[in-house]
Motif scaffolding. Sequence first.
Motif, mmCIF file in Angstrom:
data_model
loop_
_atom_site.group_PDB
_atom_site.id
_atom_site.type_symbol
_atom_site.label_atom_id
_atom_site.label_comp_id
_atom_site.label_asym_id
_atom_site.label_seq_id
_atom_site.Cartn_x
_atom_site.Cartn_y
_atom_site.Cartn_z
ATOM 1 N N GLU A 323 0.862 -1.184 0.000
ATOM 2 C CA GLU A 323 0.000 0.000 0.000
ATOM 3 C C GLU A 323 0.896 1.229 0.000
ATOM 4 O O GLU A 323 1.676 1.432 0.933
ATOM 5 N N SER A 324 0.777 2.031 -1.051
ATOM 6 C CA SER A 324 1.757 3.102 -1.252
ATOM 7 C C SER A 324 1.213 4.483 -0.880
ATOM 8 O O SER A 324 1.674 5.477 -1.413
ATOM 9 N N GLY A 325 0.235 4.535 -0.011
ATOM 10 C CA GLY A 325 -0.354 5.847 0.312
ATOM 11 C C GLY A 325 -1.583 6.058 -0.546
ATOM 12 O O GLY A 325 -2.207 5.095 -1.002
ATOM 13 N N HIS A 326 -1.938 7.313 -0.775
ATOM 14 C CA HIS A 326 -3.215 7.572 -1.445
ATOM 15 C C HIS A 326 -3.066 8.100 -2.867
ATOM 16 O O HIS A 326 -3.672 7.600 -3.794
ATOM 17 N N LEU A 327 -2.195 9.083 -3.031
ATOM 18 C CA LEU A 327 -2.084 9.705 -4.352
ATOM 19 C C LEU A 327 -1.087 8.964 -5.241
ATOM 20 O O LEU A 327 -1.350 8.688 -6.406
ATOM 21 N N TYR A 328 0.063 8.629 -4.669
ATOM 22 C CA TYR A 328 1.167 8.127 -5.479
ATOM 23 C C TYR A 328 1.201 6.609 -5.482
ATOM 24 O O TYR A 328 0.989 5.982 -4.451
ATOM 25 N N GLY A 329 1.476 6.047 -6.662
ATOM 26 C CA GLY A 329 1.548 4.591 -6.765
ATOM 27 C C GLY A 329 1.292 4.188 -8.198
ATOM 28 O O GLY A 329 1.369 5.016 -9.119
ATOM 29 N N ASP A 330 0.959 2.929 -8.405
ATOM 30 C CA ASP A 330 0.780 2.431 -9.777
ATOM 31 C C ASP A 330 -0.604 2.721 -10.341
ATOM 32 O O ASP A 330 -0.849 2.496 -11.521
ATOM 33 N N ILE A 378 -5.198 -1.571 13.141
ATOM 34 C CA ILE A 378 -4.230 -1.889 12.083
ATOM 35 C C ILE A 378 -4.738 -1.357 10.732
ATOM 36 O O ILE A 378 -5.880 -1.610 10.347
ATOM 37 N N GLY A 379 -3.887 -0.602 10.085
ATOM 38 C CA GLY A 379 -4.256 -0.030 8.783
ATOM 39 C C GLY A 379 -4.891 1.343 8.887
ATOM 40 O O GLY A 379 -5.085 2.004 7.875
ATOM 41 N N TYR A 380 -5.212 1.757 10.108
ATOM 42 C CA TYR A 380 -5.979 3.013 10.261
ATOM 43 C C TYR A 380 -5.269 4.058 11.129
ATOM 44 O O TYR A 380 -5.840 4.577 12.080
ATOM 45 N N PRO A 381 -4.005 4.374 10.801
ATOM 46 C CA PRO A 381 -3.291 5.380 11.593
ATOM 47 C C PRO A 381 -3.847 6.780 11.333
ATOM 48 O O PRO A 381 -4.447 7.029 10.285
ATOM 49 N N LEU A 382 -3.637 7.655 12.285
ATOM 50 C CA LEU A 382 -4.146 9.025 12.145
ATOM 51 C C LEU A 382 -3.392 9.828 11.077
ATOM 52 O O LEU A 382 -3.979 10.321 10.126
ATOM 53 N N ASN A 383 -2.083 9.950 11.260
ATOM 54 C CA ASN A 383 -1.340 10.880 10.385
ATOM 55 C C ASN A 383 -1.319 10.416 8.928
ATOM 56 O O ASN A 383 -1.448 11.235 8.017
ATOM 57 N N GLY A 384 -1.151 9.124 8.737
ATOM 58 C CA GLY A 384 -1.092 8.598 7.368
ATOM 59 C C GLY A 384 -2.397 8.849 6.639
ATOM 60 O O GLY A 384 -2.418 9.197 5.451
ATOM 61 N N ARG A 385 -3.505 8.680 7.349
ATOM 62 C CA ARG A 385 -4.794 8.922 6.687
ATOM 63 C C ARG A 385 -5.054 10.418 6.508
ATOM 64 O O ARG A 385 -5.677 10.844 5.539
ATOM 65 N N LEU A 386 -4.577 11.190 7.481
ATOM 66 C CA LEU A 386 -4.763 12.644 7.348
ATOM 67 C C LEU A 386 -4.006 13.157 6.123
ATOM 68 O O LEU A 386 -4.514 13.970 5.337
ATOM 69 N N ARG A 387 -2.780 12.628 5.961
ATOM 70 C CA ARG A 387 -2.036 13.004 4.749
ATOM 71 C C ARG A 387 -2.845 12.606 3.518
ATOM 72 O O ARG A 387 -2.957 13.369 2.548
ATOM 73 N N GLY A 388 -3.433 11.407 3.568
ATOM 74 C CA GLY A 388 -4.213 10.905 2.427
ATOM 75 C C GLY A 388 -5.390 11.805 2.104
ATOM 76 O O GLY A 388 -5.604 12.169 0.938
ATOM 77 N N ILE A 389 -6.162 12.180 3.099
ATOM 78 C CA ILE A 389 -7.356 12.986 2.793
ATOM 79 C C ILE A 389 -6.935 14.375 2.313
ATOM 80 O O ILE A 389 -7.589 14.967 1.449
ATOM 81 N N ALA A 390 -5.813 14.860 2.842
ATOM 82 C CA ALA A 390 -5.339 16.175 2.388
ATOM 83 C C ALA A 390 -4.913 16.117 0.918
ATOM 84 O O ALA A 390 -5.234 17.002 0.118
ATOM 85 N N GLU A 391 -4.228 15.033 0.569
ATOM 86 C CA GLU A 391 -3.807 14.891 -0.837
ATOM 87 C C GLU A 391 -5.024 14.778 -1.754
ATOM 88 O O GLU A 391 -5.091 15.413 -2.813
ATOM 89 N N LEU A 392 -5.980 13.964 -1.322
ATOM 90 C CA LEU A 392 -7.169 13.764 -2.165
ATOM 91 C C LEU A 392 -7.982 15.051 -2.272
ATOM 92 O O LEU A 392 -8.557 15.364 -3.320
ATOM 93 N N ASP A 393 -8.019 15.797 -1.184
ATOM 94 C CA ASP A 393 -8.740 17.068 -1.184
ATOM 95 C C ASP A 393 -8.120 18.022 -2.210
ATOM 96 O O ASP A 393 -8.806 18.654 -3.022
ATOM 97 N N GLY A 394 -6.803 18.106 -2.188
ATOM 98 C CA GLY A 394 -6.104 18.974 -3.149
ATOM 99 C C GLY A 394 -6.391 18.540 -4.576
ATOM 100 O O GLY A 394 -6.640 19.375 -5.464
ATOM 101 N N LEU A 395 -6.366 17.237 -4.768
ATOM 102 C CA LEU A 395 -6.651 16.710 -6.106
ATOM 103 C C LEU A 395 -8.061 17.113 -6.541
ATOM 104 O O LEU A 395 -8.278 17.543 -7.683
ATOM 105 N N MET A 396 -9.014 17.022 -5.610
ATOM 106 C CA MET A 396 -10.405 17.352 -5.962
ATOM 107 C C MET A 396 -10.555 18.833 -6.295
ATOM 108 O O MET A 396 -11.282 19.203 -7.216
#
Length: 406
Positions: A323-330, A378-396
């Motif tokens: 799992e490579s995060g939210h925005l970046y990956g294949d 497991i799988g649901y950390p705070l900071n990692g998901r916060l980074r994810g929603i912030a990235e997705l928000d910017g994308l939107m």
Amino acid sequence: MDKLEKAWRWFGDNDAVTLDHLVQMGIEGVVTALHHLPTGVMWPKDAIIRRKHRIEDKGMRWTAVESVPVSEDIKTAGSRRDEHIENYRKTIQNLGECGIDTVCYNFMPVLDWCRTILDYPHVGGGIGLCFDYPTFVAFDVFILKRPGAENYYSAEDLAEAEKVFAAMTPEQAETLCYNIIVATQGFINGAVDSSASDYKEVFLYYISRYKDIDKEQYRANLKYFIDALIPVCEKYGVNLAIHPDDPPYPILGMPRIMGCYDDMEWLEKANPSFHNGITFCTGSLSGRPENDMVAMASRFADRIHFLHLRNTRYIGHTRSFYESGHLYGDLDMPAIVEVFMREQRRRIAVGRTDWRMPVRPDHGIRILNDLDADKYNIGYPLNGRLRGIAELDGLMVGIDRMLSRE
Ligand code: DNO
């Protein structure tokens, strides 16, 4: 500005992330479930209302239930199937009457999601989740020793798995087993929870109940369940959203049902009501690199009621990934989000009321002080998901700007 609703999975009072934290993070929709209730029972209206008010008191909405779990008896057509389905129908009615209109569920046999490595290292010290196919084969054949498992894999996969197993200490083998069967399952109402001391035997027993169920029979069991629910969904305005299998292909000799384009097409034909919908989980579906995610999103957008976004990188074996995060990956995340933002505009234009299309950052890489404590599921950390929603928000925001110029 039109954007998909920013949602977050909240596990209730046992969650170290609180509703107040969600408000600070700009979350609009809360995704939660009455996790304290056992699988198969009816969710009483007063408990639903209490949970709903707590969320609304903080200025957010209960945007999707994840999940109302489906019992093994429903999945295997066991003796309590009709009783459990009746409870499920009443639960949908109660949720609908309380104004909650999206219910996520999965139809995976015994195991919900499955990962073999929970501390896969990332650049700079973060850690995340990984599914390594040879390790999974080693678990099945050499550790769990599922009867007949060795006949299930190719000679190459078995040879690879043997190497992986030979390099493991007995403690590592036990941890792998515990992580797959218990640690990643208990907090989401999986079939085997931490109260089972003989968890391997319990697990093998549940698996054995599938020995005469092939994919066709399993589809018939899912259709039976859906057909019983849809009339209630239509009456009370609730959308069902099946979660894809994760990984999206058969494992442990049991059938899997929701892993590719054809499976979604089958679902649509099985019951064409648009209440018979899908949770589009990019991370799950990407476990099959041949899945064309943009094509699937476009084709089924009409009945996709809920989005789980996360990215993946493939490694080694064609069935292995991390799992490579939210925005970046294949995966081409901007292209996928664009499909749903166009669908949202289409829904608004045709006057559909379900145009919010909640999106939650699925899983996350453990970073910063996520690493200091094991307080997050497991799988649901705070900071990692916060980074994810912030990235997705910017994308939107960017995609909205682009679409509004068309
Ligand atoms: C894993 C989750 C799944 C999902 C269920 C939905 O982290 O995506 O547990 O919630 O499969 O029923």
